[in-house]
Design a protein around this motif. Structure first.
Motif, mmCIF file in Angstrom:
data_model
loop_
_atom_site.group_PDB
_atom_site.id
_atom_site.type_symbol
_atom_site.label_atom_id
_atom_site.label_comp_id
_atom_site.label_asym_id
_atom_site.label_seq_id
_atom_site.Cartn_x
_atom_site.Cartn_y
_atom_site.Cartn_z
ATOM 1 N N GLU A 225 -7.192 0.798 -0.869
ATOM 2 C CA GLU A 225 -7.656 0.534 0.486
ATOM 3 C C GLU A 225 -8.991 1.203 0.767
ATOM 4 O O GLU A 225 -9.806 0.694 1.539
ATOM 5 C CB GLU A 225 -6.606 1.008 1.492
ATOM 6 C CG GLU A 225 -5.305 0.216 1.413
ATOM 7 C CD GLU A 225 -4.273 0.740 2.398
ATOM 8 O OE1 GLU A 225 -4.665 1.512 3.313
ATOM 9 O OE2 GLU A 225 -3.100 0.387 2.272
ATOM 10 N N ASP A 226 -9.206 2.358 0.182
ATOM 11 C CA ASP A 226 -10.497 3.030 0.301
ATOM 12 C C ASP A 226 -10.725 3.830 -0.971
ATOM 13 O O ASP A 226 -9.865 3.879 -1.864
ATOM 14 C CB ASP A 226 -10.560 3.926 1.540
ATOM 15 C CG ASP A 226 -9.477 4.987 1.547
ATOM 16 O OD1 ASP A 226 -9.490 5.878 0.660
ATOM 17 O OD2 ASP A 226 -8.594 4.942 2.426
ATOM 18 N N ALA A 227 -11.879 4.463 -1.072
ATOM 19 C CA ALA A 227 -12.278 5.113 -2.324
ATOM 20 C C ALA A 227 -11.334 6.214 -2.760
ATOM 21 O O ALA A 227 -11.234 6.514 -3.956
ATOM 22 C CB ALA A 227 -13.695 5.678 -2.175
ATOM 23 N N LEU A 228 -10.600 6.837 -1.833
ATOM 24 C CA LEU A 228 -9.749 7.979 -2.163
ATOM 25 C C LEU A 228 -8.256 7.668 -2.110
ATOM 26 O O LEU A 228 -7.438 8.552 -2.349
ATOM 27 C CB LEU A 228 -10.059 9.147 -1.207
ATOM 28 C CG LEU A 228 -11.500 9.692 -1.269
ATOM 29 C CD1 LEU A 228 -11.684 10.808 -0.250
ATOM 30 C CD2 LEU A 228 -11.821 10.193 -2.667
ATOM 31 N N SER A 229 -7.913 6.440 -1.814
ATOM 32 C CA SER A 229 -6.499 6.077 -1.718
ATOM 33 C C SER A 229 -5.881 5.844 -3.094
ATOM 34 O O SER A 229 -6.580 5.555 -4.067
ATOM 35 C CB SER A 229 -6.329 4.811 -0.874
ATOM 36 O OG SER A 229 -6.751 5.021 0.453
ATOM 37 N N VAL A 230 -4.569 5.948 -3.142
ATOM 38 C CA VAL A 230 -3.827 5.613 -4.363
ATOM 39 C C VAL A 230 -3.995 4.120 -4.635
ATOM 40 O O VAL A 230 -3.928 3.298 -3.708
ATOM 41 C CB VAL A 230 -2.336 5.955 -4.192
ATOM 42 C CG1 VAL A 230 -1.526 5.486 -5.402
ATOM 43 C CG2 VAL A 230 -2.157 7.447 -3.967
ATOM 44 N N PRO A 231 -4.225 3.729 -5.866
ATOM 45 C CA PRO A 231 -4.411 2.304 -6.166
ATOM 46 C C PRO A 231 -3.218 1.456 -5.747
ATOM 47 O O PRO A 231 -2.070 1.857 -5.916
ATOM 48 C CB PRO A 231 -4.590 2.290 -7.697
ATOM 49 C CG PRO A 231 -5.108 3.653 -8.029
ATOM 50 C CD PRO A 231 -4.423 4.578 -7.066
ATOM 51 N N ARG A 232 -3.535 0.299 -5.190
ATOM 52 C CA ARG A 232 -2.486 -0.674 -4.862
ATOM 53 C C ARG A 232 -1.912 -1.276 -6.136
ATOM 54 O O ARG A 232 -0.739 -1.628 -6.204
ATOM 55 C CB ARG A 232 -3.073 -1.792 -3.999
ATOM 56 C CG ARG A 232 -3.377 -1.425 -2.560
ATOM 57 C CD ARG A 232 -2.176 -1.681 -1.664
ATOM 58 N NE ARG A 232 -2.563 -1.590 -0.268
ATOM 59 C CZ ARG A 232 -2.937 -2.636 0.470
ATOM 60 N NH1 ARG A 232 -2.994 -3.847 -0.071
ATOM 61 N NH2 ARG A 232 -3.245 -2.475 1.742
ATOM 62 N N TRP A 233 -2.778 -1.439 -7.132
ATOM 63 C CA TRP A 233 -2.365 -2.060 -8.388
ATOM 64 C C TRP A 233 -3.305 -1.609 -9.496
ATOM 65 O O TRP A 233 -4.409 -1.128 -9.241
ATOM 66 C CB TRP A 233 -2.374 -3.588 -8.287
ATOM 67 C CG TRP A 233 -3.701 -4.177 -7.882
ATOM 68 C CD1 TRP A 233 -4.118 -4.476 -6.620
ATOM 69 C CD2 TRP A 233 -4.809 -4.503 -8.744
ATOM 70 N NE1 TRP A 233 -5.411 -4.975 -6.643
ATOM 71 C CE2 TRP A 233 -5.859 -4.993 -7.931
ATOM 72 C CE3 TRP A 233 -5.002 -4.431 -10.118
ATOM 73 C CZ2 TRP A 233 -7.075 -5.415 -8.449
ATOM 74 C CZ3 TRP A 233 -6.225 -4.839 -10.649
ATOM 75 C CH2 TRP A 233 -7.246 -5.326 -9.813
ATOM 76 N N THR A 234 -2.834 -1.763 -10.737
ATOM 77 C CA THR A 234 -3.636 -1.402 -11.907
ATOM 78 C C THR A 234 -3.443 -2.439 -12.994
ATOM 79 O O THR A 234 -2.327 -2.936 -13.209
ATOM 80 C CB THR A 234 -3.231 -0.009 -12.448
ATOM 81 O OG1 THR A 234 -3.463 0.976 -11.442
ATOM 82 C CG2 THR A 234 -4.030 0.350 -13.696
ATOM 83 N N ALA A 235 -4.527 -2.768 -13.689
ATOM 84 C CA ALA A 235 -4.470 -3.659 -14.860
ATOM 85 C C ALA A 235 -5.116 -2.940 -16.033
ATOM 86 O O ALA A 235 -6.160 -2.302 -15.877
ATOM 87 C CB ALA A 235 -5.204 -4.972 -14.578
ATOM 88 N N THR A 236 -4.493 -3.015 -17.197
ATOM 89 C CA THR A 236 -5.051 -2.398 -18.400
ATOM 90 C C THR A 236 -5.148 -3.450 -19.504
ATOM 91 O O THR A 236 -4.297 -4.343 -19.606
ATOM 92 C CB THR A 236 -4.173 -1.224 -18.894
ATOM 93 O OG1 THR A 236 -2.844 -1.696 -19.169
ATOM 94 C CG2 THR A 236 -4.098 -0.121 -17.840
ATOM 95 N N PHE A 237 -6.188 -3.321 -20.314
ATOM 96 C CA PHE A 237 -6.422 -4.244 -21.433
ATOM 97 C C PHE A 237 -6.636 -3.410 -22.686
ATOM 98 O O PHE A 237 -7.444 -2.473 -22.677
ATOM 99 C CB PHE A 237 -7.659 -5.104 -21.170
ATOM 100 C CG PHE A 237 -7.560 -5.981 -19.945
ATOM 101 C CD1 PHE A 237 -7.227 -7.320 -20.053
ATOM 102 C CD2 PHE A 237 -7.801 -5.460 -18.683
ATOM 103 C CE1 PHE A 237 -7.146 -8.132 -18.928
ATOM 104 C CE2 PHE A 237 -7.729 -6.250 -17.548
ATOM 105 C CZ PHE A 237 -7.399 -7.593 -17.666
#
Length: 312
Positions: free
Chosen positions: A76-88
């Motif tokens: 939601e903002d630069a310091l928030s916990v990620p809503r989601w993550t993708a790894t490759f």
């Protein structure tokens, strides 16, 4: 398998299907859609290159020495916990990663500043089919042997698929896996998405695999355990899809490839000299790349572009 003294080792070829082409030794394609975003070079840190949206809500990290080369998330903002993550992982073609970064760049361009309703923060659909629609439309079929509580859609050649695990419910659980290639550390490409990933972003990534347009690689970049599963054709036989002026890197690689090809047509003594010269130039290029914060796996990040003229 191509030996070190094989002149065709550095020949550029078109590889099909694309999802079996491997990383190709460069991450450029994955960062091209966000080339105007801020780039942060972190030197020898685990994350060697970080590309962010101007407001830092989207972060694209490149881990040159890791098994997982790309880690992408949004909050939601630069310091928030990620809503989601993708790894490759390190076997994934960067063209597939570009499917996601292209969608993110588009979503960000369409969003208002600090818009909580931005598409890249949208909740995933309750219907698993929304994330795999491009694959189904391309003729990929459901695997009836998948474990209970999971759904797997597989390509017609059986060498790629997507696995959705509906048994996991935590926001950071890894619930969707796009895969390609035989099992193995150097042969299987994997893209993993956590439960909160918007369905349209997974679909955008999957769509690139569904199209599976041929990509250019050098012969030695194709893992010998995958060679029998791909179709190779001379890269010169197909006109480039996008007309552009050649970069210095393009000129250098073309010169090396042509030198090797010419050497193969001359008598052995002359051929030896030409092959040695071509390899010398290739080796020097590789040595130059190794002086940059590049990975031991042979993949390098793209060069940082000029700073953007404006930010959001």
């Amino acid at each position: 398998m191509h030996t070190s003294d094989d002149p065709s080792r550095y020949q550029e070829v078109l590889v099909s299907p694309m999802y079996l082409a491997g990383s190709g030794g460069t991450a450029d394609a994955s960062f091209a859609p966000v080339s105007r975003w801020p780039h942060h070079s972190l030197g020898d840190a685990p994350c060697q290159l970080l590309v962010t949206s101007p407001d830092h809500r989207i972060r694209i990290g490149w881990f040159g020495d890791d098994f997982e080369l790309w880690k992408i998330n949004a909050s939601e903002d630069a310091l928030s916990v990620p809503r989601w993550t993708a790894t490759f992982n390190h076997v994934t073609p960067p063209e597939i990663v570009a499917g996601l970064t292209t969608a993110l760049a588009r979503d960000y361009a369409e969003a208002d500043v600090y818009d909580d309703n931005a598409r890249f923060l949208a909740k995933p659909s309750n219907r698993w089919a929304d994330a795999v629609r491009p694959l189904i439309d391309a003729g990929w079929t459901r695997d009836g042997g998948a474990e209970r509580g999971t759904v797997e859609i597989v390509a017609s050649d059986g060498q790629a698929g997507i696995l959705i695990d509906n048994r996991l419910s935590g926001w950071d659980d890894e619930t969707v896996t796009l895969w390609a290639g035989p099992p193995g550390w150097g042969t299987r490409a994997e893209a993993v998405f956590t439960a909160g990933t918007p369905s349209h972003l997974i679909a955008a990534t999957a769509a690139v695999m569904a199209e599976s347009a041929p990509v250019v690689r050098e012969r030695h970049q194709i893992d010998r355990r995958v060679e029998h599963l791909v179709t190779l054709s001379p890269a010169v036989s197909v006109a480039p899809q996008v007309s552009r002026a050649p970069t210095p890197r393009d000129v250098r690689r073309t010169a090396v490839t042509q030198a090797v090809n010419r050497a193969a047509r001359f008598p052995r003594t002359a051929a030896d000299l030409r092959v040695m010269a071509a390899r010398s130039r290739t080796g020097a290029s590789a040595q130059n790349r190794s002086s940059d914060p590049a990975p031991a796996l042979g993949t390098r990040p793209p060069a940082a572009p000029t700073p953007p003229r404006h930010s959001r």
